[in-house]
Every structure is written in C-alpha cells, then in structure tokens.
Scaffold this active site. Sequence first.
Site, mmCIF file in Angstrom:
data_model
loop_
_atom_site.group_PDB
_atom_site.id
_atom_site.type_symbol
_atom_site.label_atom_id
_atom_site.label_comp_id
_atom_site.label_asym_id
_atom_site.label_seq_id
_atom_site.Cartn_x
_atom_site.Cartn_y
_atom_site.Cartn_z
ATOM 1 N N HIS A 1 0.820 -1.219 0.000
ATOM 2 C CA HIS A 1 0.000 0.000 0.000
ATOM 3 C C HIS A 1 0.850 1.263 0.000
ATOM 4 C CE1 HIS A 1 -4.012 -1.845 0.677
ATOM 5 N NE2 HIS A 1 -3.221 -2.873 0.959
ATOM 6 N N ASP B 1 3.432 9.358 -0.636
ATOM 7 C CA ASP B 1 2.264 8.583 -0.235
ATOM 8 C C ASP B 1 2.032 7.499 -1.279
ATOM 9 O OD1 ASP B 1 0.090 7.999 1.408
ATOM 10 O OD2 ASP B 1 -0.576 10.069 1.485
HETATM 11 P P1 ADQ Z 1 -2.908 5.782 5.039
HETATM 12 O O1 ADQ Z 1 -1.525 6.309 5.172
HETATM 13 O O2 ADQ Z 1 -3.598 5.491 6.311
HETATM 14 O O3 ADQ Z 1 -2.950 4.457 4.142
HETATM 15 P P2 ADQ Z 1 -4.892 7.345 3.301
HETATM 16 O O4 ADQ Z 1 -4.989 6.615 2.028
HETATM 17 O O5 ADQ Z 1 -4.755 8.809 3.104
HETATM 18 O O6 ADQ Z 1 -3.690 6.939 4.206
HETATM 19 O O7 ADQ Z 1 -6.193 7.157 4.218
HETATM 20 C C1 ADQ Z 1 -6.802 5.972 4.458
HETATM 21 C C2 ADQ Z 1 -8.188 6.202 5.103
HETATM 22 O O8 ADQ Z 1 -8.091 6.765 6.409
HETATM 23 C C3 ADQ Z 1 -9.115 7.088 4.302
HETATM 24 O O9 ADQ Z 1 -10.350 6.420 4.182
HETATM 25 C C4 ADQ Z 1 -9.272 8.324 5.158
HETATM 26 O O10 ADQ Z 1 -10.575 8.917 5.089
HETATM 27 C C5 ADQ Z 1 -9.038 7.813 6.546
HETATM 28 N N1 ADQ Z 1 -8.471 8.899 7.371
HETATM 29 C C6 ADQ Z 1 -7.310 9.538 7.164
HETATM 30 N N2 ADQ Z 1 -7.136 10.497 8.108
HETATM 31 C C7 ADQ Z 1 -8.208 10.453 8.915
HETATM 32 C C8 ADQ Z 1 -8.616 11.208 10.060
HETATM 33 N N3 ADQ Z 1 -7.882 12.194 10.541
HETATM 34 N N4 ADQ Z 1 -9.775 10.866 10.642
HETATM 35 C C9 ADQ Z 1 -10.533 9.871 10.148
HETATM 36 N N5 ADQ Z 1 -10.232 9.150 9.062
HETATM 37 C C10 ADQ Z 1 -9.063 9.426 8.446
HETATM 38 C C11 ADQ Z 1 -2.046 3.648 3.403
HETATM 39 C C12 ADQ Z 1 -1.075 4.364 2.462
HETATM 40 C C13 ADQ Z 1 -1.847 5.238 1.469
HETATM 41 C C14 ADQ Z 1 -2.870 4.369 0.712
HETATM 42 C C15 ADQ Z 1 -3.708 3.546 1.681
HETATM 43 C C16 ADQ Z 1 -4.586 2.551 0.940
HETATM 44 O O11 ADQ Z 1 -0.173 5.167 3.212
HETATM 45 O O12 ADQ Z 1 -0.970 5.852 0.553
HETATM 46 O O13 ADQ Z 1 -3.719 5.214 -0.044
HETATM 47 O O14 ADQ Z 1 -2.880 2.808 2.574
HETATM 48 O O15 ADQ Z 1 -3.816 1.758 0.077
#
Ligand code: ADQ
Length: 473
Positions: free
Chosen positions: A170, A378
Amino acid sequence: MGAGISRPQARAPGTGRVVIVSNRVPSPNEKAATAGGLAVALADAATSGSMWFGWSGRRAEETSAEASIALSDEGVTYATIDIAERDYQKFYNGFANGALWPLLHYRTGLLRFNRPDYEAYRLVNRAFAHALLPLLEPDDLIWVHDYQLMTLAAELRALGVENRIGFFLHVPFVPPSLLQVLPPAAEIMAALSACDVIGFQTVGDVKAFLENVSETLGVEPGRDNRYSYASREIRVVHTPIGIDAKKFAKLAERAELTPEAARLHESLGDRALVLGVDRLDYSKGLPQRFDAFGRLLYAYPQHRRCVNFLQIAARSRQEVGSYQTLRRELDRRAGDINGEFSDFDWVPLRYMTHPVKRNAIAGFYRRANIGLVTPLRDGMNLVAKEYVAAQDKENPGVLVLSKFAGAADELTEALIVNPFDADEVAAAMHQALVMSLEERQERHAALHTKVWTTTAQRFCEVFLAHLRGGALI
Ligand code: ADQ
C-alpha cells in the site's frame, strides 16, 4: 455472528476461496461503521465464503498458536491471533514503523534499524504463517497486504504451502540506492519473491521494484514484468487502489444533514474552507502544509478573514519517537500562524487530533472549497479520492494535490504541487480560491470520471484476476 469455520466445497482450479491477510483485521462489527482505508477498500474482496486473517489488535503475554474464529453475518470468516507484547513492540514500532515505513517513504534520516527488531519482525511473520497453515484449503488464493508482512509468503512456503500467493504494497517502493540502506534488503527481496504476484500502487513503484530485482537479487526481469527466482515465476503488477465512490458520494450528500456539518457551517459563515484530513504522520507533509497556509495569508492578504484552514490529523503510532516530535512541531507551527494572523473574531487555523466520525468527515469534504492533500510521499492517498467523490458537481471544490502522492498519477486535473515549495502551494490555494465556477466544474468532471473508474471494487477484481493467473477482466 456465529462461531466455527465453514469448510468450502472443492472448487475448480483458480476459483478458490480468497484469504486476505493483513496486519490488523477489522472485527466484523467494526468493519461497516468506522473503518477507513484497508477495511473499506477490501470490502469487495471479503465476500461470502472468504476469510480475513491477521492480528486481533490485542497484545497478550504470548503470541497465539491458533487463530480465534468468528463468522460475520455476510459469511466472511474472521481469523485472528494475539501478539505477545514484547514481540509487538519490536515488530510493529521497531522494524515495521521505525525502519520500513520511513525508508519506503524516502526518509532514510528517520530510519532506526537494529537486529532484534528485525528478528521479531521475522518471528511475527512466522507466527502468522503457523496460525494460518491449518486454516488453508488447497485451492485458496492467499492475498497478503502491506509492509508489515513482507516475509510472510516465504514463511508459508517454508511450511510447504503451494497455494497461489499475492502481495500488495500500500505504500511506495524505493529504488536500489535507497533500499540498500536497509541491512536485510536482499533478504526481504528474496522473501517477497516467494509470491506469485506482487502489486504496487504506481508504475513508478513497479519500476523501482524491478530495478531492485535486477540490482539486489541479480536477476534480469523479462517480458511483461515477470522474473524467475528460486524456481518460481513472479509477476509484478500495477493495481492502483480506489474507493467505493458511489457509496462515499451518498455518504457525503447525507452528511450535510449531520449536527457536525451544521456546526461547521455555522462557525464558518460565508468564509471559504481549506481542509486537510490525514493520519498524524510525517509522510503527510503537515508542517510544510501549515507553512504554505501561512504563506497564503502573508502573500495574498485579500484572503485574510475570508478563509479558514481546518486540519484534522488523527493521532497515530504515538509510541514511535518521530511521531511525538511531529506533534510538538505542529503545535508550535499552528501557534505561530494563529499568533501572527488571528484577529479578535477570526482564528485562521483550526487543528485537531481527536477522532472524527467518517460520515462527519464526508460532510466536511463537501463543504470544503479546497481539499489540501500534500504528502511528501504517499502510496496512493485515498483522502484525495474521497474529497473528489464528496463534491457537489454543480458547485465543486478544488483538489490541491502533491505530485508525490500515488493519486497524482491519475488525478491530473487537480492543481498539482510540490509540497516542499510553500510559495507554490500558497499560489495553488490562491488559484483555487479565485477559480471560476466553470473551471471548477470542468476539472471536477474529469476527476469524477477517474475516481468512479479506478474504484476499490476494480482494484480487487484486477488484483485477484492477476492472482488467479487469468486474463484481465
Ligand atoms: P494511510 O496512510 O492510512 O494508508 P490514506 O490513504 O490517506 O492513508 O487514508 C486511508 C483512510 O483513512 C481514508 O479512508 C481516510 O478517510 C481515513 N483517514 C485519514 N485520516 C483520517 C482522520 N484524521 N480521521 C478519520 N479518518 C481518516 C495507506 C497508504 C496510502 C494508501 C492507503 C490505501 O499510506 O498511501 O492510499 O494505505 O492503500
């Protein structure tokens, strides 16, 4: 929810049950209501008859030898193990989040490596393999997720598992000059090569991985991004993750009626809203983002008193030192900006670290004139896609997106910025704030088509088609 594992009937080759393996498994109840990211993205793979295996979220005195089983109402088997506290610290906070996470986000300066952490990582991956082994059927397709489980496939092979195994990363992958900073780089490349299919978010990540196949493993990749290692042919694929756009759009529409949305509307009046939603993580570029907002207020004074920036940053990995440092850094920068620009009836930057419900966030996206998504690196960034899905197409907001998010490869109609350049990000915010309705609609229409095409469903279908070894749908 009931107990007991359902044994599926024998199936034709390539049509076996899907077994998802991830570090953290959402509980059957947690899944629908609160979870973001992985749980939502994989909902389409976790269908009736499938199994989801991983850590329960509990730290115990000893790592479980056997999984606990729960069956959801939808017929998905959830199999979880507890991890021993002493192993968890080293595996999760130590090697996974103290070494792999910074390295894979190009932050070698933050990398902390030590042998006992890496040994605990191997040990936990081995414990996963041992607990999973008795649950496997011969035709199961095993789909392993993310950087916490990079050596799991090799452990399963060592136990004699011959099922098809896929791995999806991811987060980004790094070129050999960076990967080789990690002492066990070659071991990790070899362990990953126990898979049949290895998937990445972007074409750039695929390229970086194949460079490592060549330089770290000393094997030349052939046609179709395939290579051979230890008598196995491995296929490397690009399968970008997405969201359930339709469901998210509905959630955002309905969320306009939540009490949280009403309070936000009331507190803003007719001021514009710039919104950031992230985990509190140094890869997300939050200090640089705060600085860029400060630059906006400084260089474009017409926006003072007319705009609010709301940053929602969910606390994450607070046991890792670099995350504690980041928190202090953000507190300081937020104070500096508010100290410099606030008026007695206007505070420009609102910054909160406590959790906000998913439906409230969807409503906030819809109200936001700018979705500010500026990670320094990211894998994909699903917030960018959620922001697009949440917009009212008659009056959409503008996505300002870092060129270093995987999402920037697809979402080219966003205002693409270099997050390290505060002036450039401030100029993009200004451009978004003064953009005509017609241009906002045009950009949004193009982004909407993409977010509705590269969905979570599509991600699962395409990856699983590769894993089955068949043609693409
Ligand atoms: P993450 O680094 O966790 O995931 P991201 O893809 O931005 O990042 O977010 C994942 C989920 O978490 C989204 O559904 C988002 O709405 C939720 N989220 C983020 N911040 C939040 C907050 N403050 N409060 C509530 N919900 C929040 C990792 C990788 C990413 C990749 C994902 C999926 O780092 O690059 O997109 O996996 O593969």
